[in-house]
Write a protein that holds these residues in place. Structure first.
Motif, short mmCIF file in Angstrom:
data_model
loop_
_atom_site.label_atom_id
_atom_site.label_comp_id
_atom_site.label_asym_id
_atom_site.label_seq_id
_atom_site.Cartn_x
_atom_site.Cartn_y
_atom_site.Cartn_z
N ALA A 250 -43.80 -73.62 -28.64
CA ALA A 250 -42.73 -73.18 -29.19
C ALA A 250 -42.45 -72.37 -30.18
O ALA A 250 -41.79 -71.29 -30.27
CB ALA A 250 -41.68 -74.50 -29.55
N LYS A 253 -43.77 -68.82 -28.91
CA LYS A 253 -43.00 -67.99 -27.96
C LYS A 253 -41.42 -67.57 -28.91
O LYS A 253 -41.13 -66.44 -28.65
CB LYS A 253 -42.40 -69.15 -26.99
N THR A 254 -41.36 -68.45 -29.71
CA THR A 254 -39.88 -68.18 -30.53
C THR A 254 -40.20 -67.00 -31.50
O THR A 254 -39.44 -66.13 -31.80
CB THR A 254 -39.75 -69.33 -31.25
N TRP A 257 -40.24 -63.76 -29.56
CA TRP A 257 -38.96 -63.60 -29.07
C TRP A 257 -37.99 -63.03 -30.19
O TRP A 257 -37.11 -62.22 -29.89
CB TRP A 257 -38.28 -64.94 -28.39
N MET A 258 -37.98 -63.61 -31.43
CA MET A 258 -37.30 -63.32 -32.66
C MET A 258 -37.69 -61.90 -33.11
O MET A 258 -36.74 -61.21 -33.40
CB MET A 258 -37.45 -64.34 -33.58
N ILE A 321 -40.45 -68.07 -38.93
CA ILE A 321 -40.28 -67.34 -37.85
C ILE A 321 -39.40 -65.91 -38.23
O ILE A 321 -39.61 -64.62 -37.97
CB ILE A 321 -39.68 -67.97 -36.49
N SER A 325 -41.11 -62.33 -38.40
CA SER A 325 -40.57 -61.64 -37.28
C SER A 325 -39.77 -60.34 -37.86
O SER A 325 -39.53 -59.25 -37.07
CB SER A 325 -39.76 -62.49 -36.25
#
Length: 435
Positions: A250, A253-254, A257-258, A321, A325
């Protein structure tokens, strides 16, 4: 010099060459020991300076919390520096992994001061980030400068970068054995490059020694009680490993994505950390706590001492994150230690194992799943917590590694050996191919 002296000198050179031709392994050891001494001394010293300045920055920020309000401006400064002067090094750890896979130009030395400055600014003004990314990039940039002086060929240069990663990781965390294996397994999922095993171990051990010579202290963790190895504790460890693997996947992936969200919504790169800085600063002041920014070492230590609430790991994940990111600098690993340790401590609400043991298992297992380095994480657990917990740590790391799938915080990792038959078609591809 007399004729007899010149003759003796030529004979000595001849016998030396003859000796090394007859025993090539000795030449290999001598050459890489020399390189490892240089890399270890420089990288270990750099890690020592970095750790000491990072401790100062953290203490100063905690005593002057108004600095957090300046995080957006600090982010803009980092964004400007990298956008106008650091595009060729912006890939960070992925550039090191790419260099191992496909060596190209020498890694610019400016990567070291740039990532150091960026990480210090991030921590000084309240971002949530780690330190391993900085240590690895500093190590890689320093070590690669010796490619030409030592006339290293393409394969030897790959070994040099692996040794540098091992030195950076081992010295910044005080875990030389884990650092060596991390350097050997991080770039290729499921395989280890054994022709780099001596330089990796030598560089990691020497770098850790150099860091210790500067009297830099590493954090110590203690697990109060480790249950006897029986069926039920093993079963509970497997269940915990499943949760840690899902958490690792998680996170990986996050964060990717962020990062894509920031890039798609904000086209001018220096403004991305401004937006991230605003989010983090507002969240800190709204919550009235700095618990989830910086390295979070005090909370990690706390997770070994008492049962923590479930929301600690989730909030740290969100803060980290957003910070990374958006474009702030630092590493993901220490935040992953925080996430894993606090998650493990909280799991003792549901899994009947000691919270200290679960914290230790989560500490390394979430990291194992997010970086696909289970062997390094097993060794790290043993180095940090003691050999008594080794089997439990190993179970958690292996299960987390398998359950996290082909996800990773490092998008340039290649799949050398698929984790199971279902993913065989993905072999020899990069993690970035699935993002």
């Amino acid at each position: 010099m007399s004729k007899s002296q010149r003759t003796l000198g030529k004979k000595a050179v001849f016998h030396t060459h003859f000796f090394f031709r007859k025993f090539p392994a000795l030449l290999y050891i001598f050459k890489w020991l020399l390189i490892s001494i240089i890399v270890g001394a420089l990288v270990g010293s750099a890690s020592a300076g970095f750790l000491q300045s990072l401790e100062w920055a953290t203490n100063f920020r905690e005593n002057h919390l108004w600095l957090i309000a300046l995080l957006p401006a600090a982010g803009f400064l980092i964004g400007l520096i990298y956008y106008y002067f650091g595009k060729d090094i912006e890939a960070g750890n992925n550039l090191l992994i790419d260099t191992i896979h496909e060596p190209k130009g020498i890694i610019p030395f400016k990567m070291a001061p740039f990532v150091y400055l960026g990480t210090m600014v991030t921590h000084f003004f309240g971002g949530s980030a780690g330190r391993e990314g900085t240590a690895l990039q500093m190590a890689g940039a320093i070590a690669d400068q010796f490619t030409k002086p030592f006339k290293l060929d393409r394969n030897e240069r790959k070994i040099l970068i692996i040794a540098a990663i091992a030195a950076g990781f081992g010295s910044v965390f005080g875990t030389p054995l884990a650092g060596a294996v991390f350097g050997l397994e991080v770039f290729l999922i499921g395989r280890i490059r054994y022709n780099a095993i001596f330089p990796a171990f030598a560089s990691a051990i020497l770098a850790d020694w150099a860091t210790n010579l500067w009297n830099v202290k590493h954090t110590h963790y203690h697990i109060d009680f480790i249950p006897k190895l029986e069926f039920l504790p093993i079963l509970y460890s497997i269940l915990a490993g499943i949760v840690f693997g899902i958490c690792a996947a998680a996170f990986s992936k996050t964060i990717h994505w962020m990062g894509s969200v920031f890039k798609s919504k904000i086209t001018y790169p220096p403004l991305r950390p401004v937006a991230g800085g605003v989010i983090i600063a507002l969240a800190v002041f709204a919550m009235g706590t700095t618990r989830y920014i910086g390295l979070g070492i005090p909370v990690i230590v706390e997770s070994f001492e008492k049962q923590l609430p479930l929301y600690d790991f989730a909030l740290k994940m969100i803060f980290t994150i957003v910070t990374l990111s958006a474009g702030f600098k630092g590493g993901e690993v220490t935040p992953l230690f925080f996430i894993g340790a606090t998650l493990g401590s909280a799991l003792s609400l549901f899994i009947p194992l000691p919270f200290g043991l679960l914290a230790g298992m989560g500490f390394v297992a979430v990291f194992a799943g997010a970086t696909n380095t289970p062997l390094a994480c097993m060794l790290m657990g043993i180095e940090l917590f003691g050999a008594e917990c080794g089997v439990y740590v190993a179970i958690a790391c292996v299960v987390s590694y398998l359950l996290s799938g082909h996800n990773s915080i490092y998008s340039k990792q290649k799949i050398g050996e698929a984790k199971n038959r279902r993913f065989e078609s993905q072999q020899d591809k990069s993690v970035s191919d699935f993002l």
